[in-house]
Scaffold this motif. Sequence first.
Motif, PDB file in Angstrom:
ATOM      1  N   GLY A   1       0.859  -1.181   0.000  1.00 31.59           N
ATOM      2  CA  GLY A   1       0.000   0.000   0.000  1.00 31.59           C
ATOM      3  C   GLY A   1       0.891   1.225   0.000  1.00 31.59           C
ATOM      4  O   GLY A   1       1.794   1.337   0.853  1.00 31.59           O
TER       5      GLY A   1
ATOM      6  N   GLY B   1      -0.333   4.556  -0.207  1.00 29.13           N
ATOM      7  CA  GLY B   1      -1.157   5.749  -0.027  1.00 29.13           C
ATOM      8  C   GLY B   1      -0.563   6.656   1.041  1.00 29.13           C
ATOM      9  O   GLY B   1       0.662   6.722   1.222  1.00 29.13           O
TER      10      GLY B   1
ATOM     11  N   ILE C   1       4.882  -1.593  -2.506  1.00 21.73           N
ATOM     12  CA  ILE C   1       3.958  -2.349  -3.366  1.00 21.73           C
ATOM     13  C   ILE C   1       2.574  -1.695  -3.361  1.00 21.73           C
ATOM     14  O   ILE C   1       2.067  -1.302  -2.305  1.00 21.73           O
ATOM     15  CB  ILE C   1       3.827  -3.799  -2.820  1.00 21.73           C
TER      16      ILE C   1
ATOM     17  N   LYS D   1      -1.888  -0.128  -7.813  1.00 20.54           N
ATOM     18  CA  LYS D   1      -2.022   0.929  -8.831  1.00 20.54           C
ATOM     19  C   LYS D   1      -0.674   1.584  -9.122  1.00 20.54           C
ATOM     20  O   LYS D   1      -0.029   2.116  -8.210  1.00 20.54           O
ATOM     21  CB  LYS D   1      -2.994   2.004  -8.330  1.00 20.54           C
TER      22      LYS D   1
ATOM     23  N   VAL E   1      -0.458   5.376  -8.289  1.00 22.30           N
ATOM     24  CA  VAL E   1      -0.311   5.669  -6.848  1.00 22.30           C
ATOM     25  C   VAL E   1       1.162   5.508  -6.448  1.00 22.30           C
ATOM     26  O   VAL E   1       1.694   6.296  -5.652  1.00 22.30           O
ATOM     27  CB  VAL E   1      -1.209   4.739  -5.998  1.00 22.30           C
TER      28      VAL E   1
ATOM     29  N   THR F   1      -5.598  -0.400   2.232  1.00 27.67           N
ATOM     30  CA  THR F   1      -6.883   0.191   2.633  1.00 27.67           C
ATOM     31  C   THR F   1      -7.441  -0.459   3.912  1.00 27.67           C
ATOM     32  O   THR F   1      -7.324  -1.680   4.082  1.00 27.67           O
ATOM     33  CB  THR F   1      -7.890  -0.021   1.471  1.00 27.67           C
ATOM     34  N   GLU F   2      -8.040   0.380   4.785  1.00 30.99           N
ATOM     35  CA  GLU F   2      -8.580  -0.127   6.061  1.00 30.99           C
ATOM     36  C   GLU F   2      -9.880  -0.898   5.797  1.00 30.99           C
ATOM     37  O   GLU F   2     -10.987  -0.376   6.000  1.00 30.99           O
ATOM     38  CB  GLU F   2      -8.802   1.052   7.033  1.00 30.99           C
TER      39      GLU F   2
ATOM     40  N   THR G   1      -9.870  -7.074   2.748  1.00 32.12           N
ATOM     41  CA  THR G   1      -8.603  -6.806   2.038  1.00 32.12           C
ATOM     42  C   THR G   1      -7.436  -7.325   2.867  1.00 32.12           C
ATOM     43  O   THR G   1      -6.546  -8.014   2.371  1.00 32.12           O
ATOM     44  CB  THR G   1      -8.437  -5.272   1.808  1.00 32.12           C
ATOM     45  N   LYS G   2      -7.461  -7.011   4.146  1.00 34.92           N
ATOM     46  CA  LYS G   2      -6.330  -7.386   5.009  1.00 34.92           C
ATOM     47  C   LYS G   2      -6.279  -8.912   5.227  1.00 34.92           C
ATOM     48  O   LYS G   2      -5.205  -9.513   5.164  1.00 34.92           O
ATOM     49  CB  LYS G   2      -6.388  -6.626   6.336  1.00 34.92           C
TER      50      LYS G   2
ATOM     51  N   THR H   1      -2.728  -1.489  10.451  1.00 34.12           N
ATOM     52  CA  THR H   1      -4.158  -1.203  10.641  1.00 34.12           C
ATOM     53  C   THR H   1      -4.403  -0.277  11.834  1.00 34.12           C
ATOM     54  O   THR H   1      -3.704  -0.361  12.847  1.00 34.12           O
ATOM     55  CB  THR H   1      -4.978  -2.503  10.833  1.00 34.12           C
ATOM     56  N   SER H   2      -5.430   0.565  11.700  1.00 34.32           N
ATOM     57  CA  SER H   2      -5.776   1.504  12.770  1.00 34.32           C
ATOM     58  C   SER H   2      -6.698   0.874  13.787  1.00 34.32           C
ATOM     59  O   SER H   2      -6.904   1.419  14.866  1.00 34.32           O
ATOM     60  CB  SER H   2      -6.506   2.716  12.185  1.00 34.32           C
TER      61      SER H   2
ATOM     62  N   HIS I   1       1.658   0.116  14.278  1.00 37.94           N
ATOM     63  CA  HIS I   1       0.775   1.227  13.919  1.00 37.94           C
ATOM     64  C   HIS I   1       1.550   2.543  13.978  1.00 37.94           C
ATOM     65  O   HIS I   1       1.764   3.108  15.042  1.00 37.94           O
ATOM     66  CB  HIS I   1      -0.423   1.230  14.888  1.00 37.94           C
ATOM     67  N   PHE I   2       1.977   2.979  12.768  1.00 33.80           N
ATOM     68  CA  PHE I   2       2.682   4.261  12.661  1.00 33.80           C
ATOM     69  C   PHE I   2       1.649   5.385  12.662  1.00 33.80           C
ATOM     70  O   PHE I   2       0.482   5.175  12.342  1.00 33.80           O
ATOM     71  CB  PHE I   2       3.468   4.320  11.348  1.00 33.80           C
TER      72      PHE I   2
ATOM     73  N   ASN J   1       0.577   9.450  11.402  1.00 34.64           N
ATOM     74  CA  ASN J   1       0.648  10.293  10.202  1.00 34.64           C
ATOM     75  C   ASN J   1       1.011  11.739  10.580  1.00 34.64           C
ATOM     76  O   ASN J   1       0.337  12.299  11.449  1.00 34.64           O
ATOM     77  CB  ASN J   1      -0.752  10.234   9.555  1.00 34.64           C
TER      78      ASN J   1
ATOM     79  N   LYS K   1      -6.674  14.156   0.818  1.00 35.43           N
ATOM     80  CA  LYS K   1      -6.348  13.299  -0.340  1.00 35.43           C
ATOM     81  C   LYS K   1      -7.239  13.554  -1.555  1.00 35.43           C
ATOM     82  O   LYS K   1      -6.831  13.253  -2.665  1.00 35.43           O
ATOM     83  CB  LYS K   1      -6.301  11.827   0.040  1.00 35.43           C
TER      84      LYS K   1
HETATM   85  N1  LIG Z   1      -4.459   7.878   7.251  1.00 34.84           N
HETATM   86  C1  LIG Z   1      -3.967   7.858   8.473  1.00 34.84           C
HETATM   87  O1  LIG Z   1      -3.774   8.913   9.101  1.00 34.84           O
HETATM   88  C2  LIG Z   1      -3.582   6.545   9.122  1.00 34.84           C
HETATM   89  C3  LIG Z   1      -2.830   6.576  10.309  1.00 34.84           C
HETATM   90  C4  LIG Z   1      -2.411   5.366  10.869  1.00 34.84           C
HETATM   91  C5  LIG Z   1      -2.769   4.158  10.266  1.00 34.84           C
HETATM   92  N2  LIG Z   1      -3.514   4.171   9.113  1.00 34.84           N
HETATM   93  C6  LIG Z   1      -3.831   2.864   8.512  1.00 34.84           C
HETATM   94  O2  LIG Z   1      -2.919   2.639   7.439  1.00 34.84           O
HETATM   95  C7  LIG Z   1      -3.544   1.854   6.421  1.00 34.84           C
HETATM   96  C8  LIG Z   1      -3.493   2.609   5.114  1.00 34.84           C
HETATM   97  O3  LIG Z   1      -4.193   3.815   5.262  1.00 34.84           O
HETATM   98  P1  LIG Z   1      -3.967   5.064   4.275  1.00 34.84           P
HETATM   99  O4  LIG Z   1      -4.546   6.252   4.956  1.00 34.84           O
HETATM  100  O5  LIG Z   1      -2.562   5.073   3.798  1.00 34.84           O
HETATM  101  O6  LIG Z   1      -4.954   4.637   3.076  1.00 34.84           O
HETATM  102  P2  LIG Z   1      -4.942   5.130   1.564  1.00 34.84           P
HETATM  103  O7  LIG Z   1      -6.322   4.965   1.077  1.00 34.84           O
HETATM  104  O8  LIG Z   1      -4.285   6.471   1.446  1.00 34.84           O
HETATM  105  O9  LIG Z   1      -3.957   4.074   0.851  1.00 34.84           O
HETATM  106  C9  LIG Z   1      -4.232   2.700   0.767  1.00 34.84           C
HETATM  107  C10 LIG Z   1      -3.479   2.134  -0.425  1.00 34.84           C
HETATM  108  O10 LIG Z   1      -3.586   0.708  -0.392  1.00 34.84           O
HETATM  109  C11 LIG Z   1      -3.659   0.256  -1.729  1.00 34.84           C
HETATM  110  N3  LIG Z   1      -4.183  -1.106  -1.740  1.00 34.84           N
HETATM  111  C12 LIG Z   1      -5.461  -1.524  -1.526  1.00 34.84           C
HETATM  112  N4  LIG Z   1      -5.532  -2.871  -1.629  1.00 34.84           N
HETATM  113  C13 LIG Z   1      -4.265  -3.302  -1.892  1.00 34.84           C
HETATM  114  C14 LIG Z   1      -3.695  -4.588  -2.111  1.00 34.84           C
HETATM  115  N5  LIG Z   1      -4.436  -5.701  -2.077  1.00 34.84           N
HETATM  116  N6  LIG Z   1      -2.370  -4.673  -2.382  1.00 34.84           N
HETATM  117  C15 LIG Z   1      -1.607  -3.545  -2.442  1.00 34.84           C
HETATM  118  N7  LIG Z   1      -2.096  -2.301  -2.239  1.00 34.84           N
HETATM  119  C16 LIG Z   1      -3.406  -2.187  -1.965  1.00 34.84           C
HETATM  120  C17 LIG Z   1      -4.539   1.287  -2.433  1.00 34.84           C
HETATM  121  O11 LIG Z   1      -4.350   1.267  -3.839  1.00 34.84           O
HETATM  122  C18 LIG Z   1      -4.053   2.596  -1.787  1.00 34.84           C
HETATM  123  O12 LIG Z   1      -3.021   3.203  -2.538  1.00 34.84           O
HETATM  124  C19 LIG Z   1      -4.968   1.578   6.920  1.00 34.84           C
HETATM  125  O13 LIG Z   1      -4.994   0.329   7.555  1.00 34.84           O
HETATM  126  C20 LIG Z   1      -5.212   2.717   7.898  1.00 34.84           C
HETATM  127  O14 LIG Z   1      -6.158   2.409   8.871  1.00 34.84           O
HETATM  128  C21 LIG Z   1      -3.926   5.327   8.530  1.00 34.84           C
END
Ligand SMILES: NC(=O)c1ccc[n+]([C@@H]2O[C@H](COP(=O)([O-])OP(=O)(O)OC[C@H]3O[C@@H](n4cnc5c(N)ncnc54)[C@H](O)[C@@H]3O)[C@@H](O)[C@H]2O)c1
Length: 299
Positions: free
Chosen positions: A8, A10, A30, A33, A36, A90-91, A95-96, A117-118, A139-140, A142, A273
């Motif tokens: 992921g 993102g 990895i 997309k 991305v 993605t959360e 998927t996970k 995961t959050s 759990h990092f 942001n 985003k």
């Molecule tokens: N956004 C935050 O502030 C934050 C903080 C801490 C933890 N998190 C956690 O981090 C994780 C990611 O969140 P995010 O905010 O980066 O989401 P995001 O939507 O910005 O990014 C998720 C990425 O995962 C990719 N993806 C989806 N399915 C996939 C697969 N099967 N293989 C490879 N890539 C895949 C998507 O294409 C997308 O680019 C989640 O579990 C979320 O809960 C988020």
Amino acid sequence: MKKIAVIGSGTMGNGIAHTFAQNGFDVALIDIKTDVLQRALQTITTNLDKQIKKGTIDEQLKTDTLTRIKTYTDLANGVKDADLVVEAATENRDTKLNLFKQLSDICKPYTILASNTSSISITEIASTTKNPGNVIGMHFMNPVPLMKLVEVIKGKQTTDKVTEVIMKLSRQLDKIPVEVNDAPGFVANRILMPMINEAIYTLHEGVSGVEEIDTVMKLGMAHPMGPLQLADFIGLDVCLAIINVLLLGFNSDKYAPCPLLVNMVAAQNLGVKTGSGFYKYTPESKDLIVADRFKKAKN
Ligand SMILES: NC(=O)c1ccc[n+]([C@@H]2O[C@H](COP(=O)([O-])OP(=O)(O)OC[C@H]3O[C@@H](n4cnc5c(N)ncnc54)[C@H](O)[C@@H]3O)[C@@H](O)[C@H]2O)c1
């Protein structure tokens, strides 16, 4: 630990890849997309430039960091030979669970499988793998390169040895790890998300406006950022996914997501985003500007 795979790319994945690479690890980044992945490399480059401007790194470290990151769309190729996989996709529970099932088949038996995961149960994620003792939550926060905390979540079967390795590794990244047990939302989001959801309800019920709610929490509670701005920053889709995990996990209406949050996610007003959430965002804008639909009509 030498090779890290990050799944992921993102909001979180690019920051996690950046942080590991800057600290000397080879990183396979990895995503499903290609666009991305390209955007993630651009974001990492921009963030490294900001660090150079601040004087916290030099040009050589920027070059070394970027050289250590390789991108992949094929999961098996990306995680091949990884000592640690950090999943930041993605959360979404399915998927996970699917990803960890695949990882368990592809990776070496010694590979530690971590999830960023959050909120989703580490124990449940681990149950899809052949070696649940090697599965842990890492759990990092942001933005990852700046935020010090790593919430380290021990699943019911995570071994003490794996926990120790991840605590030590987090310190090597110049982070401060805190060990917690597995429960919906763990510690961070069990406390944070109900507050964000309540801030959205406060707006939804017309108690006050976007800037006013954020100002009360910033000036009154010494929060560096108001809850609505923070929700934009996290991503409203991520916030909704987390609050739904709390609702399901605790089976209590106290975690019911605010209809405004549900509607904003349906309309793809996801925050930073997508360029619009409670505030609006353009690459040029430095000031925080309330999104048009939340601007109060002037009498
Ligand atoms: N956004 C935050 O502030 C934050 C903080 C801490 C933890 N998190 C956690 O981090 C994780 C990611 O969140 P995010 O905010 O980066 O989401 P995001 O939507 O910005 O990014 C998720 C990425 O995962 C990719 N993806 C989806 N399915 C996939 C697969 N099967 N293989 C490879 N890539 C895949 C998507 O294409 C997308 O680019 C989640 O579990 C979320 O809960 C988020």
